[in-house]
Structure formats: structure tokens, C-alpha cells
Design an enzyme around this catalytic site. Structure first.
Site, PDB file in Angstrom:
ATOM      1  N   ARG A 167       0.860  -1.175   0.000  1.00 46.22           N
ATOM      2  CA  ARG A 167       0.000   0.000   0.000  1.00 46.22           C
ATOM      3  C   ARG A 167       0.900   1.229   0.000  1.00 46.22           C
ATOM      4  O   ARG A 167       2.031   1.184   0.475  1.00 46.22           O
ATOM      5  CB  ARG A 167      -0.898   0.019   1.243  1.00 46.22           C
ATOM      6  CG  ARG A 167      -1.641  -1.286   1.491  1.00 46.22           C
ATOM      7  CD  ARG A 167      -2.766  -1.523   0.513  1.00 46.22           C
ATOM      8  NE  ARG A 167      -3.473  -2.771   0.797  1.00 46.22           N
ATOM      9  CZ  ARG A 167      -4.473  -3.230   0.080  1.00 46.22           C
ATOM     10  NH1 ARG A 167      -4.904  -2.562  -0.979  1.00 46.22           N
ATOM     11  NH2 ARG A 167      -5.069  -4.364   0.390  1.00 46.22           N
ATOM     12  N   GLY A 195      -6.631  -4.036  -8.235  1.00 43.65           N
ATOM     13  CA  GLY A 195      -8.060  -3.808  -8.121  1.00 43.65           C
ATOM     14  C   GLY A 195      -8.442  -2.363  -8.343  1.00 43.65           C
ATOM     15  O   GLY A 195      -7.682  -1.585  -8.924  1.00 43.65           O
ATOM     16  N   ASP A 196      -9.612  -1.994  -7.839  1.00 38.35           N
ATOM     17  CA  ASP A 196     -10.148  -0.653  -8.052  1.00 38.35           C
ATOM     18  C   ASP A 196      -9.196   0.450  -7.611  1.00 38.35           C
ATOM     19  O   ASP A 196      -9.001   1.442  -8.313  1.00 38.35           O
ATOM     20  CB  ASP A 196     -11.481  -0.490  -7.298  1.00 38.35           C
ATOM     21  CG  ASP A 196     -12.683  -0.699  -8.206  1.00 38.35           C
ATOM     22  OD1 ASP A 196     -12.530  -0.554  -9.425  1.00 38.35           O
ATOM     23  OD2 ASP A 196     -13.762  -1.022  -7.696  1.00 38.35           O
ATOM     24  N   ASP A 249     -11.493 -10.923  -4.950  1.00 38.36           N
ATOM     25  CA  ASP A 249     -12.859 -10.522  -4.591  1.00 38.36           C
ATOM     26  C   ASP A 249     -13.824 -10.515  -5.779  1.00 38.36           C
ATOM     27  O   ASP A 249     -15.040 -10.486  -5.574  1.00 38.36           O
ATOM     28  CB  ASP A 249     -12.857  -9.122  -3.975  1.00 38.36           C
ATOM     29  CG  ASP A 249     -11.999  -9.031  -2.726  1.00 38.36           C
ATOM     30  OD1 ASP A 249     -11.726 -10.083  -2.114  1.00 38.36           O
ATOM     31  OD2 ASP A 249     -11.585  -7.917  -2.365  1.00 38.36           O
ATOM     32  N   ASP A 268     -14.572  -8.109  -7.648  1.00 42.41           N
ATOM     33  CA  ASP A 268     -15.416  -6.923  -7.472  1.00 42.41           C
ATOM     34  C   ASP A 268     -15.066  -5.770  -8.414  1.00 42.41           C
ATOM     35  O   ASP A 268     -15.381  -4.612  -8.122  1.00 42.41           O
ATOM     36  CB  ASP A 268     -15.345  -6.437  -6.016  1.00 42.41           C
ATOM     37  CG  ASP A 268     -13.936  -6.036  -5.593  1.00 42.41           C
ATOM     38  OD1 ASP A 268     -12.974  -6.300  -6.343  1.00 42.41           O
ATOM     39  OD2 ASP A 268     -13.802  -5.456  -4.494  1.00 42.41           O
ATOM     40  N   LYS A 322     -31.205 -33.650   9.816  1.00 38.80           N
ATOM     41  CA  LYS A 322     -29.853 -33.085   9.771  1.00 38.80           C
ATOM     42  C   LYS A 322     -29.441 -32.610  11.156  1.00 38.80           C
ATOM     43  O   LYS A 322     -30.231 -32.000  11.885  1.00 38.80           O
ATOM     44  CB  LYS A 322     -29.805 -31.904   8.790  1.00 38.80           C
ATOM     45  CG  LYS A 322     -28.390 -31.425   8.468  1.00 38.80           C
ATOM     46  CD  LYS A 322     -28.442 -30.347   7.392  1.00 38.80           C
ATOM     47  CE  LYS A 322     -27.065 -29.870   6.989  1.00 38.80           C
ATOM     48  NZ  LYS A 322     -26.279 -30.916   6.302  1.00 38.80           N
TER      49      LYS A 322
END
Length: 324
Positions: free
Chosen positions: A76, A106-107, A131, A133, A218
Site C-alpha cells: 500500500r 483492483g479498483d 474478490d 469486485d 440433519k
């Protein structure tokens, strides 16, 4: 007037994803085959700011297609989020002779690429995130491997869950997206799957389903929870308090980011990497490579970042119908 591109830099940014190495390999080898000089930038935008770069040749990317993680590392970078940091990065590209960037991430990584493009550095984005995404793409590198890893872990967990007549609440990754959780829930036969895109009700979505399955014989249960929904331990505590069934939480965490990429991730990463360099060769800049209808396509980076992705309601219906 098109900018002449002689040197292409490639970096991986944000969270690592299985298949990133395959994408780096494809970018480097495609670039070299087309006569470009290739530069690997280590530790994402942070490495670019600090000049952590190395020349890449064919052998630089040998024996990496099967490896998880990223040989270029990732980090980062708070400095890059500032206007001053972005200008410094663009200036660094010019100092290093880097004419264009291929950004795998990513984004957040693409927003960085958009900022670089505005400062005159041509960029191509390749979606690499478990992800799934990225709104403009039906598929992102690492998604298939992460899901298969999660399924393998849940299958192992099921053995002890069944042995003790327990309820296992399993938290999978995905940030604020429920794609991993939904598919893993279906694949593992979870009695309930909770995703951020659909607010859940404890009684309706978990307890009533458990009571129904108990009547059919179950005695053990798997509940899949996307990390964006809430803490698995809190949900397990609620289930145990309401039912008296021993309920345990398991957070799969970053194990889902690791491991050798699946065939789908290797092939998708390779074709995306090739397409990214082919765009630069044709003088087409500032795009995001994507998958649409099983074909490799690309979108203007501004358009890509403005798009929105919705969960497949068909899969929700499948999950709710067959997982009881």
C-alpha cells in the site's frame, strides 16, 4: 498525437492474488516479443516512488506461472494518494524512461492508474483480485483459486463439524462483495450464506433454515459468511444462544490469497496480459482489460471506474433452494 512507447513498466498493487505472476509473465514476454523494453516495478506504486525497478528479460519470468503471490511484491502507498505523490510518480517514470504502465490490481490500483494517465503516463489496468469486485469485468484474476481454496478448507472442516453435531460459521474473504461466499456456499451445501449485498435476518435466513433441516434429520450445519457482513464469531454466538447447538467460528483469512493458481486463473491472466500489451502496441491507452461473455475486452478507465456490479440473483435462488 500518439506517444511513442519504447519502454513498458509493469507493477502489481493492492492485495495479492493467485495468477498475478502469470499476468506479469504474459506482459513481459508479450512486450519483449513486440520489441519493447520491459521494466518490473517492485512493491507497486510505493516502489515506483522509490525507484525500485529492474530490467526484465525472458528468464526473469521463467518458472513463475504456477506460483502464487507476486514476484514483483505489492504494498500500500499512502503517499501516492496525494497529488504531490502522484506527480512524483509520473516524474519518476520519466526519469526512469518508462513510457507506459501496466497495472495489475483492483479498483484502488486503477484509480492510481487513472491519476497517472491524467499526468501523461499511458496506463493499462489488468484486474487482479480474489474478490471479483471489478465492475467492468465478469471475472478477475485469483477469484477461481480463492474459491477452490475456500471449498477445500470447508470440506475439511465439515468432517469435524459432522463428528460433533456442530454448527460451523465460516468467514470467507471478499471485502464488501459476496461473490466468493455465494459460490462457496453453493459448492459446500451450506445451510445459509450471508452476503453484504443482501441484509440478513437471523431468524429468517439462518435459524428457520436450521430448524427445517433438523426436522428432516440433519444434525450438523455449515453457515458461510462474507467478511463484509460481520464477525463470524458474533454470528456463531447468536446461533448458539438461540438454538443451544454448539457453534464455532472459523475465519479462513489470507490462506485464500495463496497457493498455486488454477488453470482458469493462469489462462485468464495470460490472455489479459497479452491483450494489455497489444493495446499499447496499437496506441490505445488508459484502458482496463476485462472479461465479458467469456471474451477478453477492454474499457476506458474512466468508464470502468464508474460502473457498478450486482450480485447474480439466479445464484441467490439456487443457494436458497438447494442448500436446505
Amino acid at each position: 498525437m500518439l506517444k511513442e512507447i519504447k519502454t513498458i513498466g509493469v507493477l502489481t498493487s493492492g492485495g495479492d492474488a493467485p495468477g498475478m505472476n502469470a499476468a506479469v509473465r504474459a506482459v513481459v514476454r508479450t512486450g519483449l516479443s513486440k520489441g519493447f523494453r520491459m521494466i518490473g516495478i517492485e512493491r507497486g506504486y510505493n516502489g515506483l516512488l522509490n525507484g525500485e525497478v529492474r530490467e526484465m528479460d525472458l528468464r526473469s519470468v521463467s518458472e513463475i506461472i504456477h506460483r502464487g503471490g507476486t514476484i514483483l511484491y505489492t504494498a500500500r502507498c499512502l503517499e501516492f494518494k496525494t497529488k504531490e505523490g502522484q506527480q512524483k510518480a509520473a516524474d519518476r517514470c520519466r526519469e526512469l524512461g518508462i513510457d507506459a504502465l501496466v497495472v495489475i490490481g483492483g479498483d484502488g490500483s486503477f484509480r492510481g492508474a487513472k491519476d497517472m494517465a491524467a499526468l501523461g503516463i499511458p496506463c493499462i489496468g489488468i484486474p487482479g483480485t480474489i474478490d471479483n469486485d471489478i465492475a467492468c469485468s465478469e471475472y478477475t484474476i485469483g477469484y477461481d483459486t480463492a474459491m477452490n481454496t475456500a471449498v477445500e478448507m470447508v470440506d475439511k472442516l465439515r468432517d469435524t463439524t459432522q463428528s460433533h453435531d456442530r454448527c460451523s460459521v465460516v468467514e470467507v474473504m471478499g471485502r464488501n462483495a459476496g461473490y466468493i461466499a455465494l459460490n462457496v456456499g453453493i459448492a459446500c451445501g451450506a445451510v445459509a450464506t450471508l452476503i453484504p449485498e443482501r441484509p440478513y435476518d437471523l431468524e429468517r435466513d439462518i435459524l428457520s433454515r436450521m430448524k427445517f433441516t433438523q426436522k428432516t434429520g440433519k444434525k450438523h450445519f455449515i453457515v458461510i459468511v462474507a467478511e463484509g457482513v460481520g464477525h463470524a464469531q458474533d454470528i456463531a454466538n447468536e446461533i448458539q444462544a438461540a438454538t443451544g447447538i454448539d457453534s464455532r467460528a472459523t475465519v479462513l483469512g489470507h490462506v485464500q490469497r495463496g497457493g498455486s493458481p488454477t488453470l482458469r486463473d493462469r489462462v485468464t491472466a495470460s490472455t489479459m496480459g497479452y491483450h494489455a500489451v497489444a493495446l499499447l502496441e496499437r496506441g490505445i491507452y488508459n484502458r482496463v482489460v476485462a472479461v465479458s461473455a467469456d471474451k477478453i475486452v477492454d474499457f476506458d478507465i474512466n468508464v470502468a471506474l464508474s460502473m457498478h456490479k450486482t450480485i447474480d440473483t439466479f445464484l441467490l435462488d439456487v443457494s436458497n433452494t438447494i442448500s436446505i
